[in-house]
Scaffold this active site. Structure first.
Site, mmCIF file in Angstrom:
data_model
loop_
_atom_site.group_PDB
_atom_site.id
_atom_site.type_symbol
_atom_site.label_atom_id
_atom_site.label_comp_id
_atom_site.label_asym_id
_atom_site.label_seq_id
_atom_site.Cartn_x
_atom_site.Cartn_y
_atom_site.Cartn_z
ATOM 1 N N ARG A 1 -7.248 150.680 7.107
ATOM 2 C CA ARG A 1 -6.624 150.133 8.314
ATOM 3 C C ARG A 1 -6.410 148.630 8.165
ATOM 4 N NH1 ARG A 1 -7.673 145.906 11.655
ATOM 5 N NH2 ARG A 1 -6.687 146.202 13.651
ATOM 6 N N HIS B 1 -3.032 144.081 8.084
ATOM 7 C CA HIS B 1 -2.901 142.691 7.653
ATOM 8 C C HIS B 1 -1.999 142.529 6.436
ATOM 9 C CE1 HIS B 1 -5.829 141.664 10.639
ATOM 10 N NE2 HIS B 1 -6.682 142.537 10.143
#
Length: 121
Positions: A80, A85
């Site tokens: 994730r 990011h």
């Protein structure tokens, strides 16, 4: 691409995260990663659904995660972080491998967890 009940519930106040599990569209699956690489819209949809799934998994209790010890929960959280990011860019080949190889096992585990939670309520 997703089962679309926005807040399916099992028992009082227990969200069923698998309702938003991204699954490979059969047309995409047949052509492997080509459509994923060609369409920014498909890329965004698949990555967003995986992000939602991974974030939802972080909200599960340790008790319920313990019912599915074969799922690498910590790695799912790390995945994730990578897709949110964009560390070093998102590798679309790696994303597709997750969809093809990891998602079916995870979907089955989430279904079992939802059944377990439903039987308690």
């Amino acid at each position: 691409m997703c089962r679309c009940d926005p807040q399916p519930r099992v028992g009082p106040g227990v969200a069923r995260p698998h309702a938003r599990l991204p699954g490979p569209d059969p047309r995409i699956h047949q052509r492997r990663t080509r459509p994923l690489r060609r369409s920014r819209l498909v890329q965004d949809a698949v990555i967003r659904n995986l992000q939602t799934l991974a974030e939802s998994s972080q909200r599960l209790s340790n008790h319920i995660k313990g019912t599915e010890p074969q799922i690498p929960w910590r790695e799912l959280a790390g995945f994730r972080n990578v897709i949110v990011h964009g560390y070093l860019g998102v590798d679309l080949g790696a994303v597709w491998l997750v969809v093809e190889q990891d998602l079916p096992t995870l979907a089955a585990a989430v279904d079992r967890m939802a059944t377990h939670l439903g039987s308690q309520g």
